[in-house]
Scaffold this motif. Structure first.
Motif, mmCIF file in Angstrom:
data_model
loop_
_atom_site.group_PDB
_atom_site.id
_atom_site.type_symbol
_atom_site.label_atom_id
_atom_site.label_comp_id
_atom_site.label_asym_id
_atom_site.label_seq_id
_atom_site.Cartn_x
_atom_site.Cartn_y
_atom_site.Cartn_z
ATOM 1 N N ALA A 271 15.110 -21.438 -4.411
ATOM 2 C CA ALA A 271 14.512 -22.778 -4.409
ATOM 3 C C ALA A 271 14.236 -23.251 -2.985
ATOM 4 N N ASN A 272 15.151 -22.983 -2.096
ATOM 5 C CA ASN A 272 14.921 -23.366 -0.697
ATOM 6 C C ASN A 272 13.746 -22.601 -0.098
ATOM 7 N N THR A 273 13.613 -21.331 -0.503
ATOM 8 C CA THR A 273 12.483 -20.541 -0.008
ATOM 9 C C THR A 273 11.160 -21.103 -0.500
ATOM 10 N N ASP A 274 11.108 -21.481 -1.786
ATOM 11 C CA ASP A 274 9.883 -22.093 -2.324
ATOM 12 C C ASP A 274 9.582 -23.410 -1.631
ATOM 13 N N ARG A 275 10.601 -24.179 -1.372
ATOM 14 C CA ARG A 275 10.397 -25.444 -0.668
ATOM 15 C C ARG A 275 9.821 -25.210 0.726
ATOM 16 N N GLU A 276 10.361 -24.237 1.421
ATOM 17 C CA GLU A 276 9.839 -23.943 2.756
ATOM 18 C C GLU A 276 8.410 -23.432 2.691
ATOM 19 N N ARG A 277 8.092 -22.635 1.659
ATOM 20 C CA ARG A 277 6.723 -22.134 1.536
ATOM 21 C C ARG A 277 5.736 -23.280 1.302
ATOM 22 N N VAL A 278 6.065 -24.193 0.382
ATOM 23 C CA VAL A 278 5.177 -25.330 0.122
ATOM 24 C C VAL A 278 5.049 -26.205 1.359
#
Length: 406
Positions: A271-278
């Motif tokens: 989830a943190n990775t997706d947040r950073e990507r967005v």
């Protein structure tokens, strides 16, 4: 003596009758008897042992009184020489000799052959001062683990490895501490168990450093910084204890979430990775739009400023031209009026067709379309006739104005 009459004894006297002791006491009686003895049974024959020892010594000593004294002196000298020779000892290249006199520190000895006062006056201990020792915290490595090598823990010790991070998360950390002896005197006399002391100090310092570090940093980019902080902190503790130990390296073997929550932690990480990507996509879009808008705004501002400067320059030029004409008009009004009139007529006649009128003709006024057909002089039809200069037209206009006035 009354008791020395029963036969030969070790001192040359007869043994007491009845098998009594060397001091003339009563016999102990048969084993298990009910006599007045202590009922112990027969013990070792002390007299026989003493007699055998005397015979052994006499075999090594020469006969006679003077010879016996010399033999004793020679034996004493030999024993003294052997005792003195026992003071030589050897210190290996990776060791340092620590000499103690009656248990207290006296001096240190370098590698090589050295001498000390033999035991029990002086004793020597040779600790390995160049050897790199290893202490494992949080796990127990295999017996064949070489110093400095990253090994897989053979057994995890959760009581040592579970630590609380700065953001109130639990992390499982295994690390190894490498140390060596820096001061042999302090190492031998100031600490009872140096290895356990190093382990306790390193574990305490690791918990302190992890306690002020977020879990994400502890698991990823802050590992090297944590190792350096723990090494410096542990070294400060050992220096405060005067343990004579130098911490050479702290090496983290594992830094993971606890096994019970590792799957949940991985979900959080995704989830943190997706947040950073967005967030990165939004940042890239913003970085593309904002500079473009700023460039367009700057272009519009520059165009407006250029238009403003051109209008100001044009207005200033018109004003300067008008001022120059006004100055010339004030100096010669008739000439200026005539010049302005001629220039104005020249501009007008350039843009319009011409009709020539001769005031000497009476009645019919001929109209010659000079802009169409061919002129009598052979000029092609449709060609624009040459415009006479304003100076040649001006007398005709003036005469026409005079005739009309008459």
């Amino acid at each position: 003596m009354a008791w020395n009459n029963g036969g030969p004894s070790p001192w040359g006297n007869p043994r007491p009758p009845g098998g009594g002791g060397p001091w003339g006491g009563p016999p102990s009686g048969p084993p298990g008897g009910g006599g007045g003895g202590n009922n112990r049974g027969p013990g070792p024959d002390v007299e026989e042992m003493i007699r055998n020892a005397q015979n052994a010594v006499k075999r090594f000593l020469p006969r006679g009184g003077a010879g016996g004294a010399k033999g004793l002196a020679l034996a004493a000298v030999v024993l003294l020489a052997l005792w003195a020779a026992s003071g030589f000892y050897r210190v290996q290249p990776d060791e340092l000799g620590v000499v103690m006199r009656f248990g207290a520190f006296e001096r240190t000895a370098p590698p090589g052959l050295n001498y000390r006062i033999p035991y029990p006056v002086e004793s020597v201990t040779t600790p390995r001062v160049t050897r790199i020792n290893r202490v494992d915290v949080g796990f127990r490595a295999g017996a064949d683990a070489a110093p400095g090598a990253r090994v897989i823990a053979s057994r995890d010790v959760l009581a040592e490895s579970l630590m609380l991070t700065g953001d109130e998360n639990i992390v499982d950390i295994d690390f190894a501490v490498f140390w060596r002896i820096s001061d042999a005197r302090d190492f031998l006399f100031n600490t009872r168990n140096p290895e356990e002391t190093v382990k306790s100090a390193a574990e305490s310092m690791m918990r302190e450093v992890i306690g002020r570090t977020p879990i994400q940093a502890a698991l990823t980019e802050a590992r090297a910084q944590i190792e350096q902080d723990v090494r410096r902190g542990t070294q400060a503790i050992m220096d405060q204890y005067r343990a004579g130990v130098e911490i050479t390296q702290v090496q983290m073997q594992k830094s993971d979430p606890p096994a019970a929550v590792v799957e949940s932690f991985r979900d959080v990480q995704r989830a943190n990775t997706d947040r950073e990507r967005v967030r990165n996509e939004a940042e890239s879009f913003r970085n593309d739009i904002i500079p473009r808008a700023r460039g367009e705004a700057e272009r519009m501002v520059q165009e407006a400023q250029g238009f403003r400067d051109s209008q100001i320059a044009r207005a200033r030029g018109e004003a300067g031209r008008f001022t120059a004409v006004l100055t010339a008009y004030k100096q010669a009004q008739d000439i200026t009026v005539r010049r302005i009139y001629l220039e104005t007529m020249e501009e007008i006649l350039k843009r319009n067709s011409m009709t020539l009128v001769d005031d000497r003709l009476q009645g019919l006024v001929p109209f010659l379309p000079l802009s169409e057909g061919r002129a009598p002089g052979g000029q092609p039809r449709g060609a624009t006739p040459a415009i006479p200069p304003a100076a040649a037209i001006a007398p005709a206009i003036t005469q026409q104005r005079g005739g009309a006035g008459r």
